[in-house]
Design an enzyme around this catalytic site. Structure first.
Site, short mmCIF file in Angstrom:
data_model
loop_
_atom_site.label_atom_id
_atom_site.label_comp_id
_atom_site.label_asym_id
_atom_site.label_seq_id
_atom_site.Cartn_x
_atom_site.Cartn_y
_atom_site.Cartn_z
N CYS A 130 0.87 -1.18 0.00
CA CYS A 130 0.00 0.00 0.00
C CYS A 130 0.90 1.22 0.00
O CYS A 130 1.73 1.39 0.89
CB CYS A 130 -0.90 0.00 1.24
SG CYS A 130 -1.67 1.60 1.54
N CYS B 236 -5.49 5.91 -2.36
CA CYS B 236 -4.81 4.64 -2.59
C CYS B 236 -3.59 4.93 -3.44
O CYS B 236 -3.72 5.33 -4.60
CB CYS B 236 -5.75 3.67 -3.30
SG CYS B 236 -4.96 2.14 -3.83
#
Length: 280
Positions: A71, A220
């Site tokens: 991530c 994101c």
């Protein structure tokens, strides 16, 4: 268990220093601490651990307990965490993830890491490696039907899979309806993160994301990288652009010389605390 809550553009995680703490069954712990009513509240759990191959190792778990490869927003916070706590004095840090070793470059102000530039590596475009059920050379502007509507989808992996499609007005797009159907579409054997993008101009892209295992999030990082790569492939963007997310802006660059994608953005510490997991 002692923890630190941090966020990158509102994409918030609970960080645990596993040099000092032991976390048994991190998948269950992630579910408990992520709950915004009964827990601490976050998009997931990140463990900062020793690595035999890099300076540090990061393991991360989504709010549903599933482990994620990587991530971008979380790894920026890992860089800030280890630098601000004096666990390293290096401005360039190597972090091991399930998606390989990532190199972080810190911009330091007043002894604290403010901005983190992450070498996200090369984008993966071969459908079988993303994975996408397709025998195409690359999966670009391919039609995917959801609820009788056709979306032109471009798929990219940044260590985790992304499906990028373009819409006229991203603010009013029915993401909560279309997002989960894209995530679970039979084309994607490991499910997928779905990004919907409005092209503002050749150096500005605006996106919303439906994350696999987490739903809509404010930001994101790997998704922003995938959006830039897809937009270059589709001829709608320069190789360096500002990607606007609900939580703020990231600067993404796809370097022509080494084929690597670089992401620059903020990392913020919210608070530290201690939680008795038996009580959750």
């Amino acid at each position: 268990m002692r923890f630190t809550k941090m966020h990158g553009l509102g994409n918030d995680y609970i960080y645990v220093n596993c040099f000092e703490e032991t976390v048994e069954n991190p998948s269950e712990v992630a579910k408990k601490v992520s709950d915004r009513h009964f827990g601490i509240g976050s998009d997931g759990l990140v463990l900062i651990m020793p690595s035999e191959r890099a300076d540090f190792k990061m393991r991360m778990f989504n709010s549903d307990g599933s482990e994620a490869e990587m991530c971008g927003n979380a790894i920026r916070c890992v860089g800030k965490y280890v630098f601000d706590r004096g666990m390293t004095n290096k401005n360039v840090i190597r972090v091991e993830t399930l998606a390989g070793i990532k190199v972080l470059e810190l911009t330091v102000q007043d002894g604290k890491a403010k901005l983190v530039k992450v070498d996200m590596g090369e984008p993966i475009l071969k459908p079988e490696n993303i994975p996408v059920n397709s025998d195409k050379e690359i999966f670009r502007t391919e039609p995917v039907e959801i609820d009788g509507k056709e979306f032109k989808v471009t798929c990219v992996s940044m260590g985790n899979p992304h499906a990028v499609s373009y819409v006229k007005n991203v603010d009013i797009f029915p993401l909560e309806k279309i997002g989960p159907k894209m995530e679970h579409h039979p084309l994607f054997p490991k499910r997928i993160n779905a990004e919907f993008v409005e092209v503002i101009d050749r150096t500005t892209l605006k996106m919303r994301v439906w994350e696999r295992g987490a739903g809509e999030t404010l930001a994101c990082g790997t998704g922003a990288c995938a959006v830039l790569v897809a937009s270059v492939l589709n001829g709608v963007s320069e190789r360096k652009a500002t990607v606007k997310l609900l939580g703020g802006d990231l600067i993404i660059e796809w370097n022509e010389n080494n084929n690597h994608v670089y992401m620059t953005g903020p990392a913020v510490k919210v608070f530290e605390g201690e939680v008795d997991l038996n009580e959750l």
